[in-house]
Design an enzyme around this catalytic site. Structure first.
Site, PDB file in Angstrom:
ATOM      1  N   GLY A   1       0.780  -1.237   0.000  1.00  0.00           N
ATOM      2  CA  GLY A   1       0.000   0.000   0.000  1.00  0.00           C
ATOM      3  C   GLY A   1       0.809   1.283   0.000  1.00  0.00           C
ATOM      4  CD  GLU A   2       2.362   2.479   4.474  1.00  0.00           C
ATOM      5  OE1 GLU A   2       2.426   1.246   4.690  1.00  0.00           O
ATOM      6  OE2 GLU A   2       2.514   3.314   5.363  1.00  0.00           O
TER       7      GLU A   2
END
Ligand code: FES
Ligand code: FES
Length: 885
Positions: free
Chosen positions: A844-845
């Protein structure tokens, strides 16, 4: 007042309205058509409220009902329903264009208006038509894809059934529609502000107009005289600790003796209407005794500076990291780079305001305080609120929420709404504006970093030091976590034998820093990856070769001294090589003229699941032989619901329709950690895998996988799965210790054009090569990587939050369709991780971390200007060009 007749979703209705009544309020409040959303405080900036009026896409927040006599209005609810969706709604769902879904109804209506006029628009025409519809999650790529697919559907060139994944292909590595995508596309998914509670009062909050002051007195008497105001409350009315404790106990829910930051909450006013509540708040008089204001770490660390908190020094935490003999290694290095870098305070900018509703269920001491809020860690936040409010009997529920990106790791509106519901014993709604939401949320911490990086004559890195100061702002929230994460990942994907770094955290009177996508690594990676390029340049080595040459290899250690067992980074460097060669060739053609094109790369290895991380998930066999998953795993847009559903369907060989999720309610779930740090697939997915494996083993023993069969065999139908990472932390003196349980790696390439006359930078294309481990849902994976790149480009070039001055999406410089760029995601390597969930890890990051340095390195490559302070505004680019940097 005026009588107006108009047709809404095919039905003619009559209304009597005043001159100021806007269509958005009529739809949402009177007709309960809550598909149209509000984000930008009715400034016409966000497009979330878009509906169609007389065949035209129209921002309903700006449209007066009194002007609509005889008009025909279509809202997203009038287009289709989850059981009978419109082809445009199908296209959005099947293209993976729906993440948090807050922008989706507005996007869909703008798409409908476009396709009605132009059935086959090209990319530029789509960008123009949707230019005023904002999305924070997707990077716009999949929205553009959705508009094109909708066009193909409507032109009869293909159909949803031809696009839908083939059920025969199973459920792994398949982009099945997200469980909530269709209700979001049809406008029926309920976000906090959409929830109607009978008799709910509206809240307005009195906020500090000072950056730093003692509160001498608070006078609420005038407010209480205002018609419609039910009452006011201050800190003295809170029975609990009145502290939102996370790491330190330093943040009051309502300030009592002192304010430490502009916008600090001081008093709550509740009234029948929001206007009355606001009028009440404006009438509250607060007498302040001003204190010295420290808006920078330098001011806060100066001799004689007053303390922001009496209990803690302004320099509230520091952590060195020392590995090997860096002094000697620097002295013996053939080449050295020394530079100072800094990053800005930034807002995570979810599109949805920080809305929350709360009420009491039952009466007296037994009443349950129900808070329906935007948390990504409902159990932790409930425990914090129980202590702060002094009320044990509580349930936390989570509605759908419009984006998060770290901002929902801290409590905001839930504290206010919970306190008011408890004190006034009435249901309440707290729907702050976007401007107020900016004031009350935590931000991405600004870093100032003094960096030293050395290499030997063969181009092997020898030593690294990063002496960085992190501005904590007024409250701790997650400050220590952020600097530790920065230290734990600050050697990136490289093997650097000697480290000498120091991280310091300083209170100021600025907005408090908190979690923000990446939380620490984006800042230190900007510094490291800039320095890596500078050192490669000094040594005359190509930046890609230099990175490849210095990749960590299994058996070597990261900066914490932890030895790594898997490191598929060199492989992805090879993967991006042909793209890099192509881009360099194309850029070379732009030698003449004021527009220069450049190519930059940057890389990172992002840690997933820190020492001591824990997750637990329960699964239960249902009467119809389906399975319910109980996990407090929020999904504010990342795709966690897909992950839980598809893993369950895969491991039990069930159709996805027979997998049910219970994830949004503290009564029915147990603590499983925050939906943050890219940890949900790895940790919560891992706990789910463990629970399902127990269930499967029991089914095998029973010789039956049905509910009846399991019961007959005397087997339990409910299983609790866990995943735990061994405990550990960094040594306080050396910063040495265990590291994350898994990593995800990427190398990223930016292609930019720099106008050397204006300093404007335009990103043409971003390409990322990522090894995420085995992929569960390719579209969700791409969506996360694409959205991360869009946020990363905003961080690199435009976005900067100035507390008190950044008030809306224009002053924030929110990314739009116009600033969107071409994106290519390369993921042909899926190296199974040793302890991954079915081999997988989190992503996600990832691209948020390495985008900014790739862009900054590309600017340097294009025109010779190196930017040391984010964001790279035109003024800074021109100044760097003039300085010949
Ligand atoms: S709420 Fe209407 S444009 Fe933002
Ligand atoms: S999906 Fe667009 S704002 Fe979240």
């Amino acid at each position: 007042m005026k009588k107006i007749k108009l047709k809404i979703n095919g039905r003619t209705k009559q209304f009597v309205v005043g001159p100021d009544r806007v269509l958005l309020d009529l739809l949402r409040d009177d007709l309960h058509l809550t598909g149209a959303k509000q984000s930008c405080d009715r400034k016409g900036q966000c497009g979330a409220c878009t509906v169609i009026v007389n065949n035209k896409a129209t921002r309903s927040c700006l449209t007066k009902v009194a002007d609509l006599e005889g008009a025909e209005v279509i809202t997203v609810e009038g287009l289709g329903t989850p059981d009978n969706p419109h082809l445009i709604q199908e296209a959005y769902v099947l293209s993976g264009a729906v993440q948090c879904g807050y922008c989706t109804p507005g996007m869909i209506m703008a798409t409908k208006a476009l396709l009605d006029q132009n059935p086959d628009p090209d990319t530029e025409e789509i960008k123009k038509a949707l230019a005023r519809n904002l999305c924070r999650c997707t990077g716009y790529k999949k929205i553009i894809d959705a508009v094109k697919l909708a066009g193909r559907f409507l032109r009869g060139e293909t159909s949803p059934d031809q696009i839908r994944p083939d059920p025969a292909k199973g459920v792994m590595h398949v982009s099945l529609p997200r469980p909530s995508a269709m209700i979001k596309a049809c406008g029926t998914a309920e976000f906090a502000a959409d929830i109607k509670i009978q008799g709910a009062l509206e809240i307005a909050v009195v906020r500090s107009t000072e950056h730093h002051a003692n509160i001498k007195s608070i006078d609420t008497s005038e407010a209480e005289k205002i018609p419609g105001v039910i009452g006011t409350m201050t800190a003295k009315d809170i029975k609990g600790t009145n502290r939102l404790k996370f790491i330190f106990n330093d943040q009051p829910l309502l300030c009592d003796t002192k304010v430490r930051c502009l916008g600090d909450p001081i008093a709550i006013v509740v009234a029948e209407t929001l206007e009355q509540a606001k009028a009440g708040a404006a009438a509250v008089k607060v007498d302040y005794e001003p204190l010295p204001v420290m808006m920078t770490p330098a001011e806060a660390m100066a001799d004689g500076a007053v303390r922001v908190h009496d209990e803690f020094p302004n320099l509230c935490y520091q952590q060195p990291q020392v590995n090997g003999d860096a002094k000697k290694a620097f002295a013996e290095s053939a080449a050295l780079v020394e530079a100072e870098f800094s990053t800005q305070l930034n807002h995570q900018a979810p599109l949805e305001p920080e809305a929350c509703v709360a009420y009491l269920e039952g009466e007296g001491e037994d009443a349950v305080l129900v808070v329906i809020g935007r948390s990504i860690m409902i159990h932790t936040h409930m425990a914090t609120l129980q202590e702060a409010l002094g009320w044990e009997n509580m349930r936390y529920e989570e509605p759908f929420s419009g984006g998060q990106f770290g901002i929902k790791a801290a409590i905001t509106s839930e504290g206010i709404a919970g306190a008011a519901a408890l004190h006034f014993k009435r249901p309440v709604r707290y729907i702050p504006s976007i401007h107020e939401s900016m004031l009350l949320t935590s931000k991405r911490h600004p870093f100032t970093m003094k960096v030293k990086l050395g290499a030997d004559k063969d181009g092997k890195l020898t030593a690294y030091g990063n002496d960085f100061i992190v501005e904590n702002g007024a409250y701790m929230i997650l400050g220590i976590v952020v600097i530790l994460r920065a230290l734990e990942m600050h050697s990136g994907p490289y093997y650097i034998p000697s480290i000498d770094s120091l991280a310091r955290l300083v209170y100021t009177n600025n907005a408090a820093g908190g979690a923000a996508r990446g939380a620490g690594p984006p800042q230190v990676t900007f510094a490291l990856e800039s320095a890596v390029d500078m050192l490669a340049d000094k040594l005359g080595i190509d930046p890609l070769e230099f990175r490849l040459k210095n990749s960590l290899m299994p058996g070597q250690s990261v900066s914490t001294g932890a030895v790594i067992e898997q490191w598929p980074f060199p492989e992805i460097c090879e993967l991006i090589r042909p793209h890099y060669e192509r881009a360099k060739k194309e850029a070379a053609a732009f030698k003449d003229g004021p527009i220069k094109r450049g190519v930059g790369i940057a890389a990172h290895s992002f840690g997933i699941a820190e020492p001591g991380d824990k997750a637990q998930v329960a699964v239960e066999l249902d009467l119809d032989d389906g399975v319910t998953v109980y996990a407090a795993a929020a999904d504010p847009g990342e795709g966690n619901d897909s992950m839980l559903t598809q893993i369950t369907a895969h491991l039990l060989d069930l159709p996805v329709e027979k997998v049910r999720l219970v994830t949004r309610n503290t009564d029915q779930t147990t603590e499983t950690g925050p939906a943050a740090g890219s940890r949900i697939t790895y940790m919560v997915g891992g706990a789910l895998q463990n629970a399902l494996e127990q269930m499967k083993a029991a089914m095998k023993e029973a010789g039956d996988s049905t509910y009846e069969g399991m019961k007959k065999a005397g087997k339990p139908t409910r299983y609790m799965g866990t995943k735990n990472v061994p405990e550990g932390g960094l040594d306080p003196k050396t910063g040495q210790g265990p590291t994350f349980d898994s990593q995800v790696h990427n190398i990223q390439m930016a292609e930019v054009e720099v106008n050397t006359e204006t300093g404007e930078v335009r990103v043409i294309k971003m390409t990322t090569a990522v090894d995420p481990g085995p992929v569960i849902h390719p579209q969700n994976l791409e969506g996360q990587l694409e959205g991360g790149m869009d946020q990363g480009v905003g961080y690199a070039l435009r976005e900067e939050y100035i507390h008190g001055k950044t008030k809306d999406w224009v002053t924030f410089k929110f990314p739009t369709m116009k600033t969107a760029f071409d994106i290519e995601v390369l993921t042909p390597r899926e190296t199974p991780r040793a302890r991954g969930t079915l081999g997988g890890t989190g992503i996600g990051e990832m691209t948020m971390v390495s985008t900014a340095p790739a862009v900054i390195n590309a600017i340097k490559n294009a025109c010779g200007a190196r930017i040391f302070n984010l964001p790279a505004t035109p003024e800074k680019v021109l100044a760097a060009l003039a300085a010949g940097k």
